[in-house]
Write a protein that holds these residues in place. Structure first.
Motif, mmCIF file in Angstrom:
data_model
loop_
_atom_site.group_PDB
_atom_site.id
_atom_site.type_symbol
_atom_site.label_atom_id
_atom_site.label_comp_id
_atom_site.label_asym_id
_atom_site.label_seq_id
_atom_site.Cartn_x
_atom_site.Cartn_y
_atom_site.Cartn_z
ATOM 1 N N GLN A 77 0.831 -1.207 0.000
ATOM 2 C CA GLN A 77 0.000 0.000 0.000
ATOM 3 C C GLN A 77 0.864 1.255 0.000
ATOM 4 N N CYS A 78 1.997 1.173 0.674
ATOM 5 C CA CYS A 78 2.896 2.337 0.783
ATOM 6 C C CYS A 78 3.657 2.616 -0.504
ATOM 7 N N VAL A 79 3.597 1.698 -1.457
ATOM 8 C CA VAL A 79 4.245 1.933 -2.750
ATOM 9 C C VAL A 79 3.397 2.876 -3.599
ATOM 10 N N ASN A 89 1.057 4.354 10.084
ATOM 11 C CA ASN A 89 0.713 3.153 10.838
ATOM 12 C C ASN A 89 1.273 1.890 10.204
ATOM 13 N N PHE A 90 1.668 1.977 8.925
ATOM 14 C CA PHE A 90 2.164 0.819 8.183
ATOM 15 C C PHE A 90 3.684 0.788 8.092
ATOM 16 N N ALA A 91 4.298 1.962 8.041
ATOM 17 C CA ALA A 91 5.741 2.061 7.850
ATOM 18 C C ALA A 91 6.464 2.055 9.197
ATOM 19 N N PRO A 92 7.783 1.829 9.202
ATOM 20 C CA PRO A 92 8.541 1.935 10.457
ATOM 21 C C PRO A 92 8.341 3.294 11.115
ATOM 22 N N ALA A 93 8.277 3.319 12.441
ATOM 23 C CA ALA A 93 7.955 4.541 13.181
ATOM 24 C C ALA A 93 8.906 5.688 12.860
ATOM 25 N N GLU A 94 10.161 5.368 12.609
ATOM 26 C CA GLU A 94 11.137 6.432 12.357
ATOM 27 C C GLU A 94 10.929 7.127 11.012
ATOM 28 N N GLU A 101 10.563 8.742 2.004
ATOM 29 C CA GLU A 101 11.266 7.646 2.677
ATOM 30 C C GLU A 101 10.352 6.438 2.869
ATOM 31 N N ILE A 102 9.071 6.697 3.128
ATOM 32 C CA ILE A 102 8.120 5.595 3.276
ATOM 33 C C ILE A 102 8.001 4.829 1.959
ATOM 34 N N ARG A 103 7.885 5.551 0.850
ATOM 35 C CA ARG A 103 7.778 4.881 -0.446
ATOM 36 C C ARG A 103 9.060 4.103 -0.763
ATOM 37 N N LYS A 104 10.200 4.693 -0.508
ATOM 38 C CA LYS A 104 11.471 4.012 -0.765
ATOM 39 C C LYS A 104 11.575 2.734 0.052
ATOM 40 N N TRP A 105 11.207 2.813 1.346
ATOM 41 C CA TRP A 105 11.214 1.621 2.204
ATOM 42 C C TRP A 105 10.281 0.552 1.653
ATOM 43 N N TYR A 156 2.081 1.272 -12.782
ATOM 44 C CA TYR A 156 2.919 0.425 -13.643
ATOM 45 C C TYR A 156 4.393 0.794 -13.487
ATOM 46 N N ASP A 157 4.684 2.060 -13.492
ATOM 47 C CA ASP A 157 6.079 2.507 -13.398
ATOM 48 C C ASP A 157 6.689 2.193 -12.031
ATOM 49 N N LEU A 158 5.905 2.363 -10.961
ATOM 50 C CA LEU A 158 6.407 2.081 -9.617
ATOM 51 C C LEU A 158 6.677 0.593 -9.407
#
Length: 329
Positions: A77-79, A89-94, A101-105, A156-158
């Motif tokens: 979902q974060c992508v 709530n989905f990504a690491p707290a930091e 950074e969330i998308r990259k992770w 598609y690109d992501l």
């Protein structure tokens, strides 16, 4: 024996993996669809640490459970989503409130999930892809075709570099068609699969509960897209429109009886599972039937056990001869 019966662990990540293994075996399941969050499976660690993978395999073997699929819904979902505070709530707290950074992770973790799946002996990773255009669902203010196409192209690109890693590891990705995703109903799914027509590793995790309340007939959807269905969720929902409630939910939490529909434990909703099994039999689907148990009105251990019994009963085999073949003289 019918198809492999598994329990998706996403709704059980408050428990340790060993606790879930013990309970799933006691409930009657053959295996798990392991969630790549909480303390069930760390995709990055599994991709990089063979001893960790061995420990997970030993735990599954201890309880005589199989794992043919990983689930990555909150990661995927974060992508495709962006700059939504709910993703904290989905990504690491930091990474909170840092959308780039969330998308990259998320992209990197999805790549790790393909490697982890291969190491664990899975064939598929289920999950979400997100959507940059879900907020345009009602088309007001006016939504142009160009805006919609841009959203599909962005997904598609992501996902192209992610899918490259899936191909390298011989793993399929199965999108769960779901509100909040770029493919949420019949025609949005058709459009997305056409966009990914050159990526056969990209397919579907069929889940009837997200279709039934929208008015889409699940077994028709299943048959039309069966060649891209790589995994199946067993999950039910009930429509309870009463003249006041609506299908959009009124910003009322799941389980509230004022809602126009709710998820239900298997066999307690409106999904015609017999027709689904007949389609799966007709097209020789041999993958798992994975129970994603959600019912805010039922105690979950009672429900998970009953759901396993329900699937065992409904997962009948196709006939291997014509019913009237014995009528010859």
């Amino acid at each position: 024996m019918g198809r492999l019966l598994t329990l998706m662990t996403a709704q059980w990540t408050d428990l340790t993996l060993e606790e879930v293994c013990r309970k799933a075996k006691d409930f009657g399941y053959d295996g798990l669809e392991l969630a790549c969050w909480g303390n069930h499976l760390d995709a990055k660690r599994a991709a990089e640490d063979d001893s960790y993978v061995l420990d997970v395999k030993k735990l599954l073997e201890k309880y005589d459970l199989k794992c043919e699929a990983l689930c990555t819904h909150i990661i995927g979902q974060c992508v495709g989503d962006y700059n939504d505070p709910r993703l904290n709530n989905f990504a690491p707290a930091e990474l909170a409130d840092r959308p780039e950074e969330i998308r990259k992770w998320a992209i990197e973790t999805m790549k790790y999930s393909a490697i982890a799946a291969k190491k664990l002996g899975c064939y598929v990773v289920t999950g979400f892809v997100g959507s940059p255009i879900w907020k345009y669902i009602y088309s007001f203010p006016q939504t142009s075709e160009e805006m919609v196409e841009k959203g599909f192209q962005e997904i598609y690109d992501l996902w192209t570099p992610i899918l490259d890693v899936f191909v390298e590891n011989g793993i399929k990705f199965a999108l769960e068609v779901h509100p909040g995703e770029i493919a949420f109903d019949y025609y949005s799914t058709k459009r997305l699969l056409e966009k990914f027509k050159d990526r056969p590793e990209f397919g579907l995790n069929f889940d009837p509960s997200h279709l039934i309340w929208q008015g889409v007939v699940p077994h028709i959807f299943l048959e039309d897209f069966i060649d891209r269905v790589y995994h199946v969720h067993m999950k039910d929902a009930a429509v309870t429109l009463d003249g006041r409630s609506g299908l959009l939910g009124s910003h009322i939490d799941f389980g509230d009886l004022r809602r126009g529909w709710n998820f239900r434990s298997l066999g307690h909703g409106d999904v015609d599972f017999e027709s689904i099994i007949r389609v799966l039999n007709a097209y020789n689907y041999q993958g798992p039937l994975s129970v994603e148990w959600e019912d805010s009105g039922m105690e979950r251990e009672f429900g998970a056990r009953e759901a396993a019994e329900f699937v065992r009963k409904i997962d009948f085999k196709a006939s291997d001869f014509a019913f009237d073949s014995a009528m010859a003289n």
